[in-house]
Design a protein around this motif. Structure first.
Motif, PDB file in Angstrom:
ATOM      1  N   GLU A  89      -6.359  -1.138  -4.686  1.00 12.72           N
ATOM      2  CA  GLU A  89      -7.143  -2.270  -5.176  1.00 12.72           C
ATOM      3  C   GLU A  89      -6.166  -2.931  -6.338  1.00 12.72           C
ATOM      4  N   GLU A  90      -5.539  -1.979  -7.088  1.00 10.47           N
ATOM      5  CA  GLU A  90      -4.719  -2.628  -8.170  1.00 10.47           C
ATOM      6  C   GLU A  90      -3.620  -3.425  -7.539  1.00 10.47           C
TER       7      GLU A  90
ATOM      8  N   SER B 114      -3.039   2.023  -7.041  1.00 12.62           N
ATOM      9  CA  SER B 114      -3.929   1.790  -6.107  1.00 12.62           C
ATOM     10  C   SER B 114      -4.010   0.856  -5.273  1.00 12.62           C
TER      11      SER B 114
ATOM     12  N   LYS C  24      -2.735 -11.304  -6.179  1.00  7.96           N
ATOM     13  CA  LYS C  24      -3.592 -12.397  -6.420  1.00  7.96           C
ATOM     14  C   LYS C  24      -2.895 -13.104  -7.742  1.00  7.96           C
ATOM     15  N   GLY C  25      -2.682 -12.165  -8.845  1.00 11.17           N
ATOM     16  CA  GLY C  25      -1.944 -12.648 -10.188  1.00 11.17           C
ATOM     17  C   GLY C  25      -0.587 -13.434  -9.812  1.00 11.17           C
TER      18      GLY C  25
ATOM     19  N   CYS D 226       0.946  -1.322   0.084  1.00  4.22           N
ATOM     20  CA  CYS D 226      -0.177  -0.061  -0.054  1.00  4.22           C
ATOM     21  C   CYS D 226       1.002   1.207  -0.039  1.00  4.22           C
TER      22      CYS D 226
ATOM     23  N   GLN E 146      -3.640  -5.120  -4.926  1.00  2.00           N
ATOM     24  CA  GLN E 146      -4.369  -6.317  -4.240  1.00  2.00           C
ATOM     25  C   GLN E 146      -4.525  -7.250  -5.707  1.00  2.00           C
ATOM     26  N   GLU E 147      -4.969  -6.664  -6.839  1.00  2.00           N
ATOM     27  CA  GLU E 147      -5.401  -7.620  -7.870  1.00  2.00           C
ATOM     28  C   GLU E 147      -3.761  -8.137  -8.473  1.00  2.00           C
ATOM     29  N   GLN E 148      -2.678  -7.352  -8.214  1.00  2.00           N
ATOM     30  CA  GLN E 148      -1.230  -7.803  -8.691  1.00  2.00           C
ATOM     31  C   GLN E 148      -0.749  -9.033  -7.769  1.00  2.00           C
TER      32      GLN E 148
END
Length: 365
Positions: A355-356, A353, A362-363, A292, A358-360
């Motif tokens: 949110e982004e 961000s 997970k990927g 973050c 977090q997506e990274q």
């Protein structure tokens, strides 16, 4: 419109410490000042932004300086009144209401103490939705509102009225004066009309702080996890679980700066989180990834109670949970990121961000 009493102050102080992202000053001192002011003068009227007139003069108040200084340099309670009276004399206009300049620690409490003493209402709005270390780091600045004329005052009776060419110069000159005045001052700043506040402020901050504080207070009796409730209220994300392994903290150039290392526990075992702060937490990262970054919010909570821990309250061995929360959309604009994104604070990275990130993550699994 409603009234704020002692119970509400208790809850708001906890929520303010959490949204303060580690900074904004220790809320305990401000809470005591607000409670005493209410006991002596009665409850405080809290107004929504919609309840103020477009031409009303609204002035935020708060403390400027390093949070660590507050431990030994407590306001005497008269500084804020002095700043307001000085500003009123200069402007030739009566201040109708006050408000917090930021959602942070003591700076959410001091306007309440001042309001009780001066019989002023408080508007449920602030200029950050969190805490930031510099005066221009407000949504008022993003909307073109001038920080000056502003007044600062210390507990010794020194008063300075500043009328600067822009908000960056207001920060530079006021910061230098603050250092000379002992490292912390009270201020009256960003005088604005109601119509400006409605456009540029972050609404319902005190209400959110109260909800956060109440949920943490009632968690044990309600038999629920306070951290999960906080995440729900703030749309936040649990970033890391661990214990404080090292803390490097110093006061320089008017700020509390440092880093904290947190050794991972449970699902974060064998990982180490680093927190970087300048009054407030600005960056959270492990060796492998960033979790973050500013202007999104980073907070450290007690792992058992969910109570927020400020940067000056971090102690070796404390078991904690680090959470991230998305910043208000005003901060995610080009000007918002330029004003308080990671590069402004010297970190060699572009803003991504929460949110982004977090997506990274997970990927990568």
């Amino acid at each position: 419109m409603r009234f704020i009493g002692i119970k509400e102050i208790e809850d708001i102080s906890v929520g303010a410490a959490l949204l303060g992202t580690g900074g904004g000053g220790d809320p305990y001192i401000g809470k005591l000042m607000a409670i005493q002011a209410i006991e002596e003068n009665g409850p405080i009227k809290l107004l929504s932004v919609e309840e103020i007139d477009d031409n009303d003069l609204i002035v935020p108040t708060g403390m400027m300086g390093a949070p660590t200084v507050m431990v030994e340099k407590t306001p005497n309670g008269d500084e804020a009144i002095t700043t307001f009276k000085t500003l009123e004399d200069f402007l030739g206009k009566k201040i109708i209401a006050t408000m917090p300049i930021e959602a942070g620690g003591i700076n959410s409490m001091l306007p309440l103490a001042l309001a009780a003493k001066m019989k002023l209402p408080v508007v449920d709005v602030d200029g950050m939705g969190r805490a930031f270390p510099e005066l221009q780091m407000t949504t008022f600045y993003l909307n073109g509102v001038q920080a000056s004329p502003m007044v600062i005052a210390d507990e010794k009776g020194n008063v300075a009225l500043l009328n600067t060419i822009d908000n960056i110069w207001a920060e530079r000159i006021a910061r230098t004066a603050t250092i000379q005045m002992g490292g912390s001052v009270m201020m009256a700043i960003y005088p604005m009309k109601g119509m400006e506040l409605k456009k540029s402020g972050i609404h319902n901050t005190l209400q959110l702080e109260e909800e956060i504080g109440r949920s943490i207070r009632l968690a044990k009796d309600g038999n629920y996890d306070p951290i999960e409730k906080v995440l729900s209220l703030t749309k936040g994300v649990l970033l890391f679980k661990g214990k404080v392994a090292d803390i490097d903290r110093k006061t320089e150039t008017g700020f509390t700066r440092g880093t904290a290392k947190i050794e991972g526990l449970h699902e974060n075992k064998d990982e180490t989180l680093q927190l970087f702060f300048q009054n407030e937490h600005l960056l959270a990262k492990t060796d492998e990834r960033v979790l973050c970054m500013t202007p999104d919010l980073i907070a450290v909570l007690d792992a058992e109670t969910g109570s927020p821990i400020t940067t000056e309250g971090l102690r070796y061995g404390a078991r904690c949970v680090v959470i991230g929360m998305p910043a208000d959309k005003k901060w995610r604009t080009e000007k918002g990121i330029e004003t308080c994104g990671p590069r402004y604070f010297g970190y060699d990275m572009d803003y991504i961000s929460l949110e982004e990130l977090q997506e990274q993550a997970k990927g990568a699994l």
